[in-house]
Design an enzyme around this catalytic site. Structure first.
Site, PDB file in Angstrom:
ATOM      1  N   ASP A  68       1.030   0.963   7.421  1.00 24.82           N
ATOM      2  CA  ASP A  68       0.215   2.116   7.023  1.00 24.82           C
ATOM      3  C   ASP A  68       0.860   3.366   7.619  1.00 24.82           C
ATOM      4  OD1 ASP A  68      -2.033   3.614   6.060  1.00 24.82           O
ATOM      5  OD2 ASP A  68      -2.840   3.632   8.086  1.00 24.82           O
ATOM      6  N   SER A  69       0.419   4.520   7.139  1.00 26.29           N
ATOM      7  CA  SER A  69       0.896   5.775   7.711  1.00 26.29           C
ATOM      8  C   SER A  69       0.462   5.932   9.172  1.00 26.29           C
ATOM      9  CB  SER A  69       0.354   6.948   6.890  1.00 26.29           C
ATOM     10  OG  SER A  69      -1.059   6.861   6.826  1.00 26.29           O
ATOM     11  N   TYR A  97       0.387  10.885   5.504  1.00 28.21           N
ATOM     12  CA  TYR A  97       1.214  10.817   4.297  1.00 28.21           C
ATOM     13  C   TYR A  97       0.487  11.497   3.116  1.00 28.21           C
ATOM     14  CZ  TYR A  97       4.238   7.012   6.233  1.00 28.21           C
ATOM     15  OH  TYR A  97       5.124   6.244   6.952  1.00 28.21           O
ATOM     16  N   GLY A  98      -0.844  11.581   3.243  1.00 27.68           N
ATOM     17  CA  GLY A  98      -1.690  11.947   2.096  1.00 27.68           C
ATOM     18  C   GLY A  98      -1.515  13.345   1.542  1.00 27.68           C
ATOM     19  N   CYS A 120      -1.691   1.265   3.188  1.00 27.72           N
ATOM     20  CA  CYS A 120      -1.848   2.696   2.937  1.00 27.72           C
ATOM     21  C   CYS A 120      -2.067   2.956   1.434  1.00 27.72           C
ATOM     22  CB  CYS A 120      -0.599   3.423   3.419  1.00 27.72           C
ATOM     23  SG  CYS A 120      -0.711   5.199   3.244  1.00 27.72           S
ATOM     24  N   THR A 162      -2.172   5.814  -0.033  1.00 29.41           N
ATOM     25  CA  THR A 162      -1.254   6.867  -0.490  1.00 29.41           C
ATOM     26  C   THR A 162       0.082   6.246  -0.910  1.00 29.41           C
ATOM     27  OG1 THR A 162      -2.334   8.470   0.955  1.00 29.41           O
ATOM     28  CG2 THR A 162      -0.088   8.977   0.257  1.00 29.41           C
ATOM     29  N   GLU A 196     -11.431   9.533  12.415  1.00 30.56           N
ATOM     30  CA  GLU A 196     -10.657   9.358  13.652  1.00 30.56           C
ATOM     31  C   GLU A 196     -11.397   9.949  14.842  1.00 30.56           C
ATOM     32  OE1 GLU A 196      -6.499  10.156  13.505  1.00 30.56           O
ATOM     33  OE2 GLU A 196      -6.234   8.837  11.779  1.00 30.56           O
ATOM     34  N   CYS A 234      -9.030   4.877   0.464  1.00 26.10           N
ATOM     35  CA  CYS A 234      -8.309   5.382   1.634  1.00 26.10           C
ATOM     36  C   CYS A 234      -8.671   4.503   2.821  1.00 26.10           C
ATOM     37  CB  CYS A 234      -8.718   6.834   1.905  1.00 26.10           C
ATOM     38  SG  CYS A 234      -7.986   7.526   3.401  1.00 26.10           S
ATOM     39  N   THR A 235      -7.689   4.279   3.690  1.00 28.94           N
ATOM     40  CA  THR A 235      -7.895   3.403   4.839  1.00 28.94           C
ATOM     41  C   THR A 235      -9.088   3.807   5.713  1.00 28.94           C
ATOM     42  OG1 THR A 235      -6.243   4.810   5.914  1.00 28.94           O
ATOM     43  CG2 THR A 235      -5.506   2.658   5.115  1.00 28.94           C
ATOM     44  N   HIS A 236      -9.346   5.112   5.796  1.00 32.96           N
ATOM     45  CA  HIS A 236     -10.352   5.596   6.740  1.00 32.96           C
ATOM     46  C   HIS A 236     -11.790   5.550   6.215  1.00 32.96           C
ATOM     47  CE1 HIS A 236      -6.716   7.039   8.568  1.00 32.96           C
ATOM     48  NE2 HIS A 236      -7.357   7.634   9.559  1.00 32.96           N
TER      49      HIS A 236
HETATM   50  N1  DGL Z   1      -3.558   5.868   5.327  1.00 31.37           N
HETATM   51  C1  DGL Z   1      -3.747   6.956   4.392  1.00 31.37           C
HETATM   52  C2  DGL Z   1      -4.306   6.393   3.070  1.00 31.37           C
HETATM   53  O1  DGL Z   1      -4.884   5.336   3.052  1.00 31.37           O
HETATM   54  C3  DGL Z   1      -4.670   8.024   4.956  1.00 31.37           C
HETATM   55  C4  DGL Z   1      -4.031   8.855   6.056  1.00 31.37           C
HETATM   56  C5  DGL Z   1      -2.825   9.651   5.570  1.00 31.37           C
HETATM   57  O2  DGL Z   1      -3.006  10.656   4.868  1.00 31.37           O
HETATM   58  O3  DGL Z   1      -1.717   9.251   5.876  1.00 31.37           O
HETATM   59  O4  DGL Z   1      -4.163   6.994   2.052  1.00 31.37           O
END
Ligand code: DGL
Length: 273
Positions: free
Chosen positions: A12-13, A44-45, A75, A77, A153, A185-187
């Site tokens: 993941d990012s 990365y987004g 990830c 993204t 976060e 999205c992961t979060h």
């Molecule tokens: N892990 C990214 C995603 O799931 C979110 C955080 C980022 O922008 O890198 O898209």
């Protein structure tokens, strides 16, 4: 190492992908997982497709050093912007987050109005729209919610500011009366409670990470690659950001005791860019 005992790679990012790793550990408790989070270069987004693809290739190369038997791009993204191009260059399976989300919508059968939320890069890629439209006739409403990442976060789960922001972001989804939302999205699973309250109990919240675990399990079963006694997760991060332990704890939920080790690595020639 025997073929079965080879680990599974997840990248993941950053640390967010642990929400996906958590589901994979639930579905495949005996597998050893090598997790790489590119915390030195997150997010990365908001980056260009070219940069996302380059970073993703480097993340995959790092995981390949561990002789992994399959890779999960946790990830969203990366999954939406780069995976189609990347997959054909490697001869191990790389599972992304788009197919599991689509599969969940298909399995529900009766959904006609689907919401998708994700980072700016994920939403602009139209990856979910394209993949869903190829399979079924549904109305899709896709919106980016970039502030959800820092809120998750920061641990502002029940904070009034989070509710205000969620109301604002989700308004068009409410107005369009979506029946389900793909948490792209992961979060976002961290903020599931807030999203559910804002949208109302009748709206289904779909977490592709869950189905990614099932797809991976099916693949390992089919290829006779299931491990029997290797369970646990080794975490490699390209930087150890402030409060990373606290964030790991929150994102892994009850799985913190499965962590075998956390190590900072500098896998790229120029770690910052
Ligand atoms: N892990 C990214 C995603 O799931 C979110 C955080 C980022 O922008 O890198 O898209």
């Amino acid at each position: 190492m025997g073929n079965l005992e080879r680990p599974i790679g997840i990248f993941d990012s950053g640390i967010g992908g642990l929400t996906v790793a958590r589901h994979i550990m639930e579905v495949l408790p005996d597998e050893k997982i090598i997790y790489f989070g590119d915390t030195a270069r997150v997010p990365y987004g908001n980056k260009s497709r070219e940069t996302i693809e380059r970073f993703a290739r480097e993340d995959i190369e790092f995981l390949l050093r561990f002789d992994v038997k399959a890779i999960v791009a946790a990830c969203f993204t990366v999954s939406s912007n780069a995976l189609e191009n990347i997959r054909e260059d490697y001869n191990i399976p790389i599972i992304g987050m788009i197919e599991p989300g689509v599969r969940e919508v298909l399995q529900r059968g009766d959904i006609k109005r689907v919401g998708v939320i994700g980072t700016t890069a994920t939403i602009e890629s139209k990856a979910y729209e394209n993949a869903l439209k190829r399979k079924i006739d549904v109305e899709i409403y896709a919106y980016s919610c970039p502030l959800f990442v820092p809120l998750a976060e920061e641990g502002w789960i029940e904070h009034p500011a989070t509710y205000m922001i969620a109301e604002e972001y989700l308004r068009p989804l409410k107005e369009n009366r979506v029946e389900a939302i793909i948490l792209g999205c992961t979060h976002y699973p961290i903020l599931k409670g807030v999203i559910q309250k804002v949208m109302g109990e009748d709206v289904l919240l779909l977490e592709p990470g869950l189905h990614a675990g099932m797809i991976l399990r099916e693949y390992l079963e089919e290829k006779d690659l299931l491990s029997s006694n290797n369970g646990g997760i080794e975490i490699y991060l390209s930087d150890t950001p402030r409060k990373f332990n606290e964030i790991i704890e929150r994102f892994l939920g009850g799985m913190r005791d499965r962590v075998l080790g956390i190590e900072k690595v500098r896998p790229f020639q120029s770690p910052c860019r």
